[in-house]
Enzyme design. Structure first.
Site, PDB file in Angstrom:
ATOM      1  N   ARG A   1      10.646  62.778  67.550  1.00 24.47           N
ATOM      2  CA  ARG A   1      11.209  62.652  66.197  1.00 24.47           C
ATOM      3  C   ARG A   1      10.903  63.958  65.475  1.00 24.47           C
ATOM      4  O   ARG A   1       9.735  64.324  65.295  1.00 24.47           O
ATOM      5  CB  ARG A   1      10.591  61.468  65.456  1.00 24.47           C
TER       6      ARG A   1
ATOM      7  N   HIS B   1      20.457  59.626  64.969  1.00 23.76           N
ATOM      8  CA  HIS B   1      19.434  58.613  65.274  1.00 23.76           C
ATOM      9  C   HIS B   1      20.010  57.649  66.319  1.00 23.76           C
ATOM     10  O   HIS B   1      20.257  56.473  66.053  1.00 23.76           O
ATOM     11  CB  HIS B   1      19.055  57.861  63.986  1.00 23.76           C
TER      12      HIS B   1
ATOM     13  N   GLN C   1      18.600  54.013  67.185  1.00 24.74           N
ATOM     14  CA  GLN C   1      18.841  52.995  66.161  1.00 24.74           C
ATOM     15  C   GLN C   1      20.238  52.398  66.321  1.00 24.74           C
ATOM     16  O   GLN C   1      20.423  51.174  66.257  1.00 24.74           O
ATOM     17  CB  GLN C   1      18.688  53.609  64.762  1.00 24.74           C
TER      18      GLN C   1
ATOM     19  N   ASP D   1      21.787  52.865  54.202  1.00 25.44           N
ATOM     20  CA  ASP D   1      20.492  53.487  54.500  1.00 25.44           C
ATOM     21  C   ASP D   1      19.940  54.023  53.179  1.00 25.44           C
ATOM     22  O   ASP D   1      20.658  54.064  52.159  1.00 25.44           O
ATOM     23  CB  ASP D   1      20.717  54.623  55.524  1.00 25.44           C
TER      24      ASP D   1
ATOM     25  N   CYS E   1      18.777  50.185  58.889  1.00 31.40           N
ATOM     26  CA  CYS E   1      17.820  50.616  59.926  1.00 31.40           C
ATOM     27  C   CYS E   1      16.377  50.406  59.497  1.00 31.40           C
ATOM     28  O   CYS E   1      15.485  50.346  60.334  1.00 31.40           O
ATOM     29  CB  CYS E   1      18.071  52.068  60.303  1.00 31.40           C
TER      30      CYS E   1
ATOM     31  N   ARG F   1      15.256  47.267  68.697  1.00 30.00           N
ATOM     32  CA  ARG F   1      14.886  48.647  69.051  1.00 30.00           C
ATOM     33  C   ARG F   1      14.066  48.632  70.345  1.00 30.00           C
ATOM     34  O   ARG F   1      14.275  49.448  71.237  1.00 30.00           O
ATOM     35  CB  ARG F   1      14.048  49.282  67.922  1.00 30.00           C
TER      36      ARG F   1
HETATM   37  N1  NVA Z   1      18.055  58.250  57.383  1.00 36.32           N
HETATM   38  C1  NVA Z   1      16.653  57.866  57.414  1.00 36.32           C
HETATM   39  C2  NVA Z   1      16.408  56.940  58.565  1.00 36.32           C
HETATM   40  C3  NVA Z   1      14.985  56.486  58.701  1.00 36.32           C
HETATM   41  C4  NVA Z   1      14.774  55.607  59.898  1.00 36.32           C
HETATM   42  C5  NVA Z   1      15.800  59.116  57.534  1.00 36.32           C
HETATM   43  O1  NVA Z   1      16.179  60.022  58.287  1.00 36.32           O
HETATM   44  O2  NVA Z   1      14.772  59.185  56.875  1.00 36.32           O
HETATM   45  N1   CP Z   2      14.468  52.685  61.687  1.00 40.34           N
HETATM   46  C1   CP Z   2      13.468  53.505  62.050  1.00 40.34           C
HETATM   47  O1   CP Z   2      13.633  54.440  62.837  1.00 40.34           O
HETATM   48  O2   CP Z   2      12.267  53.202  61.494  1.00 40.34           O
HETATM   49  P1   CP Z   2      10.936  54.064  61.521  1.00 40.34           P
HETATM   50  O3   CP Z   2      11.159  55.271  60.645  1.00 40.34           O
HETATM   51  O4   CP Z   2       9.886  53.154  60.969  1.00 40.34           O
HETATM   52  O5   CP Z   2      10.645  54.483  62.935  1.00 40.34           O
END
Ligand code: NVA
Ligand code: CP
Length: 310
Positions: free
Chosen positions: A109, A136, A139, A225, A265, A293
């Site tokens: 990540r 992502h 997800q 989101d 998500c 997930r």
């Molecule tokens: N769009 C959000 C998703 C978090 C799981 C982010 O990137 O923070």
């Molecule tokens: N939806 C998701 O990826 O959650 P986290 O940021 O908690 O991993």
């Protein structure tokens, strides 16, 4: 696996797999989930190690990958920017060369997709995108599996995206292109989705709407989101103002199909991108989405490490 090994695959974007591979993965997920629910031990990854690298915070991604890997008999190494040399500017290429000599699969990540790609280009083992600024895919894999579980095939259906043209929106667009459904998108001006980033081959899979209400009309699934994704915190005040009308509430949801699902998500901000009545209401499947997930990622790791079963 070694670089150049024809079998080695990475999962860096949703478009890395074909529709037929997704059909296999969704079927495999169903089997793996059923076994888990029946307390049947299934450990095909004994002696395999997953390295998880987090440069941004996580709850679901960490727990789902870590629990999933242990359930399959493997083990996990957890690294963050703060507790590794990644935070002291060791080049990502060098990190990839080193880490991939010691583990069998890597989940990352991070911020830019280009950083993930640089890691993958220097990795001896499969690399999975656990979220970047751009995409992502794990997800959306879980979200589409959840849709299929609840409603059957997503092909030909309409998914409404309400809110930021962000990593989730880009990935939904890639999925619409590959799996044959239509994505309705409504974003405030200045936060549009960039279809060139998704690299769609069938532009007809995307329909843009100024009004979020219009985007939800007839949708089989409504999803949104947070207004401010990780890495964009400096824009928070401007975003709060710009996104005020992009809240999925009962008035918006009632324009969708009667049996439309709501997905998010997570983490969610009730009263911002979604009202509590919707996310905590009967159309919401957010907890199944989160649980799934783990099941889809178990199928994904099995596929990347062992290949097709049966
Ligand atoms: N769009 C959000 C998703 C978090 C799981 C982010 O990137 O923070
Ligand atoms: N939806 C998701 O990826 O959650 P986290 O940021 O908690 O991993």
């Amino acid at each position: 696996m070694k670089p150049g090994d024809r079998l080695m695959k990475h999962y860096l974007q949703f478009k890395d797999f074909r529709a037929e591979e997704y059909a296999y993965l969704f079927e495999r997920t169903r089997t793996i989930k059923t076994r888990f629910k029946n307390y049947e031990k299934y450990q095909p990854l004994v002696d395999r190690t997953l390295a998880m690298i987090f440069e941004k915070a996580s709850t679901r991604t960490r727990v789902s990958f870590e629990a999933g890997m242990y359930q399959m008999g493997g083990s996990v190494v957890h690294l963050t920017t703060g507790d590794s040399q990644l935070g002291r500017a060791e080049p990502i290429e060098d990190s990839a060369r080193v880490i991939s000599r010691m583990v069998d699969i890597v989940m990352i990540r991070t911020y830019e997709q280009s950083k993930l790609e640089a890691f993958a280009a220097h990795s001896r083992v499969p690399v999975i995108n656990g979220l970047t600024n751009e995409y992502h895919p794990c997800q959306i894999l879980a979200d589409i599996f959840t849709f299929i579980e609840q409603r059957g095939s997503i092909q030909g259906k309409v998914v409404a995206w309400v809110g930021d043209g962000n990593n989730m929106a880009n990935t939904w667009l890639q999925a619409a292109d590959i799996l044959g459904f239509t994505l309705h998108v409504s974003t405030p001006s200045g936060y549009e989705i960039d279809p060139t980033m998704a690299g769609v081959r069938n532009p007809g899979c995307l329909k843009l709407f100024k009004s979020p209400f219009a985007a939800c009309e007839g949708a089989h699934l409504v999803t949104t989101d947070v207004w401010t994704s990780m890495g964009f915190e400096a824009e928070n005040a401007a975003r709060q103002a710009a996104f005020a009308d992009w809240c999925v509430d009962p008035q918006m949801m009632q324009l969708a199909q009667k049996d439309a699902l709501f997905m998010h998500c997570l983490p969610a901000h009730r009263g911002e991108e979604v009202s509590a009545e919707i996310i905590d209401g009967p159309q919401s499947v957010v907890w199944d989405e989160a649980e799934n997930r783990m099941h889809v990622q178990k199928a994904l790791m099995e596929y990347l490490l062992i290949g097709r079963i049966g």
